[in-house]
Design a protein around this motif. Structure first.
Motif, mmCIF file in Angstrom:
data_model
loop_
_atom_site.group_PDB
_atom_site.id
_atom_site.type_symbol
_atom_site.label_atom_id
_atom_site.label_comp_id
_atom_site.label_asym_id
_atom_site.label_seq_id
_atom_site.Cartn_x
_atom_site.Cartn_y
_atom_site.Cartn_z
ATOM 1 N N GLY B 97 0.812 -1.215 0.000
ATOM 2 C CA GLY B 97 0.000 0.000 0.000
ATOM 3 C C GLY B 97 0.846 1.265 0.000
ATOM 4 N N THR B 98 2.148 1.094 -0.168
ATOM 5 C CA THR B 98 3.039 2.253 -0.133
ATOM 6 C C THR B 98 3.004 3.032 -1.451
ATOM 7 N N GLU B 99 2.384 2.411 -2.454
ATOM 8 C CA GLU B 99 2.179 3.081 -3.728
ATOM 9 C C GLU B 99 1.501 4.439 -3.511
ATOM 10 N N GLU B 100 0.522 4.430 -2.604
ATOM 11 C CA GLU B 100 -0.231 5.649 -2.333
ATOM 12 C C GLU B 100 0.666 6.741 -1.744
ATOM 13 N N LEU B 101 1.628 6.324 -0.947
ATOM 14 C CA LEU B 101 2.585 7.298 -0.397
ATOM 15 C C LEU B 101 3.429 7.889 -1.523
ATOM 16 N N LEU B 102 3.943 7.022 -2.395
ATOM 17 C CA LEU B 102 4.808 7.485 -3.489
ATOM 18 C C LEU B 102 4.060 8.452 -4.396
ATOM 19 N N PHE B 103 2.848 8.056 -4.784
ATOM 20 C CA PHE B 103 2.138 8.855 -5.777
ATOM 21 C C PHE B 103 1.453 10.088 -5.191
ATOM 22 N N THR B 104 1.460 10.232 -3.853
ATOM 23 C CA THR B 104 0.943 11.477 -3.293
ATOM 24 C C THR B 104 2.091 12.353 -2.796
ATOM 25 N N SER B 105 3.317 11.986 -3.157
ATOM 26 C CA SER B 105 4.472 12.805 -2.810
ATOM 27 C C SER B 105 4.850 13.663 -4.017
ATOM 28 N N PRO B 106 5.501 14.794 -3.741
ATOM 29 C CA PRO B 106 5.850 15.671 -4.856
ATOM 30 C C PRO B 106 7.030 15.159 -5.689
ATOM 31 N N VAL B 107 6.925 13.939 -6.169
ATOM 32 C CA VAL B 107 7.917 13.393 -7.103
ATOM 33 C C VAL B 107 7.154 12.852 -8.307
ATOM 34 N N ARG B 253 -4.182 5.123 -13.099
ATOM 35 C CA ARG B 253 -4.701 6.189 -12.263
ATOM 36 C C ARG B 253 -5.697 7.060 -13.005
#
Lengths: 308, 255
Positions: B97-107, B253
């Motif tokens: 579920g860390t995908e959500e962290l990556l894709f909501t970060s400014p990268v 997405r």
């Protein structure tokens, strides 16, 4: 701080949210309430830039979510429902990685990690592997992760799910401590949580807005009068007569074994009721608010479809 | 670039805190050592026999007799092992579920993909470098030609880079690491043997199928021939894999 205008999201044919609009003021804690599959997670995912919307607009901290996505992402801390943890990392190195992802400048990284660890109360587990810490600490790590870049807006999707009562209390206190400095939006279906933590709620059902506002505003919109139920050691005509003379009271009646006192919104007769009881030597067993409690409100709103 | 490196660092940390990287590297080095040892042993016996005949002795060549077959063997081991390196890159994010962290970060998605790919390339480089250590002794006790030797390792690295590009793509499609590895392995094998099909057709399709095969491009490099079409083939193969990964992630997405 958070503003949504006529937001719609469709997954193919399925409409997850429809024409949703609401606003959250700066420095408040707002609850996003609704039954399962109401569209809470979808709304949050759109706000955080994880999902695009089908139509509508959304603003966070003054930035357009769809136009200035990078700015929005920098101003939001987000705890998804599945806490995004790299189980093979230590708490400290995980938070360090998130700080880098959120573009915390290198020279402030260590301070940011220390601050998040302190706020979330993770000092005792900071060197441990995430897979070896308890559920409560994992949740705290999730919250620490959302705080790491000191964002203006914090979005928490079901922050207390799956925790034991003591842990729930700790997490709630943690969330309450964020108030003022941060604007917090949290989703939940635990009504007691809303009452304890939130300044106001947005209630949605099947992707539609059912009601929004502060808890008091909602309570007012559903009943004409404020008032109390009073349980005394005795209930009879005489006692009722005593209360009927109270100035400002709209009505006094007997309901079962309780006396129901009503007065218009805006004034509070509670203290006077108490004094009166003392004067007349009446023993109070229980006194509770007439205003609909959050459970009743929620059920009325979700099932009744009353629009605010 | 900083974001790419942050992600790469985290990936490397995960590779080396879990047993995956150690196992893959250790087995690769072990197998490569075994191949090298047997090839050198075989080379020695051949050299002894040929020493009686001056004509044959002129023909003897350590690059051709030891390194070329070694590179071929290693390329097959890479085909078997690199899917295990790439399989977790995106699958694990999905599962945790860390995908959500990556894709909501400014990268950006590109930075995320590049970071992960870079980490897998570093693992590949480590595998090749450690496996090459025993071959250094060939330069101490003999006189192989350096250029074909280096070109062979460059070829292995490029081949591996292409494998990993494809692996990243499959890992972005599934949250199951095993499925991701099997799909990568299957596709690689298909590209390996696609030249077999080339024998049954003529003309244009023969050339196309031949061009697509890993084998055809690797052969030249082990012999010390550097052809730009081979370089272009591997690089574009890797690029294509990463490009598809990007498309898949965006498509999921935005659908």
């Amino acid at each position: 701080m958070i503003e949504i205008e006529q937001l719609t999201k469709k997954y193919g044919e399925l409409v997850a949210i429809r024409d949703l609009s609401f606003k959250v003021e700066e420095g408040r804690i707002w609850g996003l309430l609704g039954p399962n599959a109401a569209g809470k997670t979808t709304t949050m995912r759109i706000l955080t830039g994880y999902l695009p919307a089908t139509a509508g607009r959304a603003f966070v901290a003054g930035y357009d979510v769809f136009e200035q996505t990078d700015q929005v992402k920098k101003s939001i801390g987000y705890l998804p429902e599945n806490v995004p943890l790299y189980t093979e990392m230590t708490v400290e190195s995980y938070l360090g990685f998130v700080a880098e992802l959120k573009k915390v400048p290198r020279h402030r990284k260590k301070a940011a990690v220390d601050r998040a660890i302190e706020i979330a109360g993770l000092q005792s587990v900071r060197k441990r592997l995430i897979k070896n810490i308890s559920r409560g600490y994992k949740q705290r790590t999730g919250i620490a992760q959302a705080l790491i870049h000191n964002p203006k807006v914090i979005i928490l999707d079901e922050p207390t799910i799956g925790l034991d009562p003591a842990q729930i209390k700790e997490i709630r206190d943690l969330i309450k401590s964020l108030k003022g400095e941060h604007t917090v939006m949290l989703s939940t279906h635990i009504l007691a949580e809303v009452k304890e933590v939130c300044d106001g709620v947005v209630i949605i059902n099947e992707g539609r807005l059912m009601a929004s506002g502060s808890l008091e505003e909602l309570a007012r919109s559903f009943s004409e009068n404020d008032g109390v139920y009073l349980k005394l050691d005795r209930v009879d005509r005489e006692v009722l007569g005593v209360f009927q003379q109270l100035p400002g009271l709209k009505s006094a009646s007997v309901e079962g074994s309780e006396i129901k006192l009503e007065w218009p919104w805006g004034q509070d007769l509670r203290t006077r009721v108490l004094k009166l009881c003392l004067e007349k030597n009446l023993e109070i067993k229980e006194m509770r608010s007439l205003a609909m409690n959050i459970e009743e409100l929620y059920l009325r709103i979700v099932s009744g479809g009353m629009e605010q | 670039m900083k974001a790419v490196w942050s992600i790469a660092k985290k990936e490397l940390m995960t590779y080396f805190t879990s047993p995956i990287a150690y196992t893959v590297i250790a087995i690769f080095v072990l197998l490569s050592g075994f191949f090298y040892y047997s090839l050198v042993w075989w080379f020695n016996t051949q050299a002894m026999q040929m020493a009686r005949n001056p004509y044959y002795f002129q023909q003897i060549n350590i690059n051709q007799m030891v390194f070329a077959p070694l590179f071929h063997n290693l390329s097959i081991v890479l085909l078997l092992m690199l899917p295990l390196v790439s399989m977790r890159l995106f699958s694990e994010e999905k599962k945790l579920g860390t995908e959500e962290l990556l894709f909501t970060s400014p990268v950006s998605v590109t930075q995320i993909i590049m970071g992960k790919y870079l980490a897998s390339l570093i693992v590949l480089f480590t595998m090749l470098f450690l496996s090459a250590v025993p071959t250094f002794f060939a330069f101490v006790y003999g006189n192989p030609e350096l250029a074909p030797y280096l070109l062979g390792y460059l070829g292995l690295f490029l081949l591996g880079a292409a494998f990993l590009g494809l692996g990243v793509f499959w890992s972005a499609l599934t949250e199951n690491q095993i499925v991701s590895a099997v799909l990568t392995f299957g596709t690689l094998l298909l590209f390996w043997v696609i030249s077999w099909a080339a024998y049954s057709v003529r003309g244009f399709w023969h050339d196309v199928l031949n061009y697509l095969s890993f084998f055809e491009h690797f052969d030249g490099m082990t012999k010390g021939v550097l052809d730009t079409t081979d370089l272009v083939y591997y690089l574009s193969f890797a690029f294509f894999g990463l490009f598809l990964t990007h498309s898949v992630i965006q498509f999921r997405r935005w659908r």
